[in-house]
Scaffold this active site. Structure first.
Site, PDB file in Angstrom:
ATOM      1  N   SER A  40       3.092 -16.110 -26.841  1.00  0.00           N
ATOM      2  CA  SER A  40       3.885 -15.420 -26.100  1.00  0.00           C
ATOM      3  C   SER A  40       4.636 -14.070 -26.831  1.00  0.00           C
ATOM      4  O   SER A  40       5.136 -13.086 -26.242  1.00  0.00           O
ATOM      5  CB  SER A  40       5.128 -15.906 -25.258  1.00  0.00           C
ATOM      6  OG  SER A  40       6.011 -16.659 -26.093  1.00  0.00           O
ATOM      7  N   CYS A  41       4.717 -14.300 -28.137  1.00  0.00           N
ATOM      8  CA  CYS A  41       5.199 -13.276 -29.069  1.00  0.00           C
ATOM      9  C   CYS A  41       4.249 -11.861 -28.843  1.00  0.00           C
ATOM     10  O   CYS A  41       3.000 -11.969 -28.722  1.00  0.00           O
ATOM     11  CB  CYS A  41       5.319 -13.810 -30.282  1.00  0.00           C
ATOM     12  SG  CYS A  41       6.437 -14.808 -30.794  1.00  0.00           S
TER      13      CYS A  41
END
Length: 184
Positions: A40-41
């Site tokens: 998700s980064c």
């Protein structure tokens, strides 16, 4: 001459791993910046083609929470709202001009959507847990507010990625978990 990326697991001696919440800028022609295992980064890359400098911020979340500001959390690349400003500031210190900066980004996958908790039509991933989408939207909003638009983005989906960035040339390479590679 810029070195090509080594196969997975075999870093070049000139590669710099940019970890969670870290930021790295360089004007060295041989340096390759790497953000491993982006789920998700989002890795936000910036490059100034005139002075041949660039950098990468490995962003975890879109906004700095109030408690983090109050507790003196001093990890500038952890949150998008601070990472963009810090990335531009550090690049300007190396001679870059914010007007010439070219931005690229990768990551922001919906890694939780594949879990058994959220894999049905009746039980989609709650928007507050879709950190990847929130990161992408937050970074894009900040770029647009600053008058910038990414020239390349490999974001979203459910697959994790590793991002390679050549700060001297602005080249970005994405390698997905399945092994597919794309250059931008």
């Amino acid at each position: 001459m810029t070195k090509e990326v080594q196969p997975y697991g075999e870093l070049s001696p000139d590669s710099v791993s940019v970890g969670l919440g870290e930021l790295f800028v360089s004007k060295e022609p041989q340096i390759i910046l790497v953000a491993y295992a982006l789920g998700s980064c989002v890795a936000l890359c910036a490059h100034d083609p005139k002075v041949k400098v660039g950098g990468l911020a490995h962003i975890l979340l879109p906004n700095t929470p109030a408690y983090s500001r109050q507790n003196g959390d001093n990890v500038p690349a952890k949150y998008a709202d601070r990472a963009l400003l810090e990335l531009v500031t550090q690049l300007e210190a190396l001679g870059a001009s914010r007007e010439r900066l070219i931005f690229k980004m990768g990551g922001g996958a919906a890694v939780l959507s594949g879990s058994s908790l959220f894999n049905s039509q009746n039980n989609p991933l709650p928007s507050r847990l879709d950190i990847g989408r929130r990161n992408i939207q937050g970074i894009l909003a900040l770029l647009y507010q600053a008058g910038h638009y990414p020239t390349a983005a490999d974001v979203g989906g459910q697959a994790g990625r590793t991002l390679f960035f050549w700060p001297n040339t602005g080249k970005m390479r994405i390698r997905t978990v399945g092994g597919e590679e794309r250059d931008y």
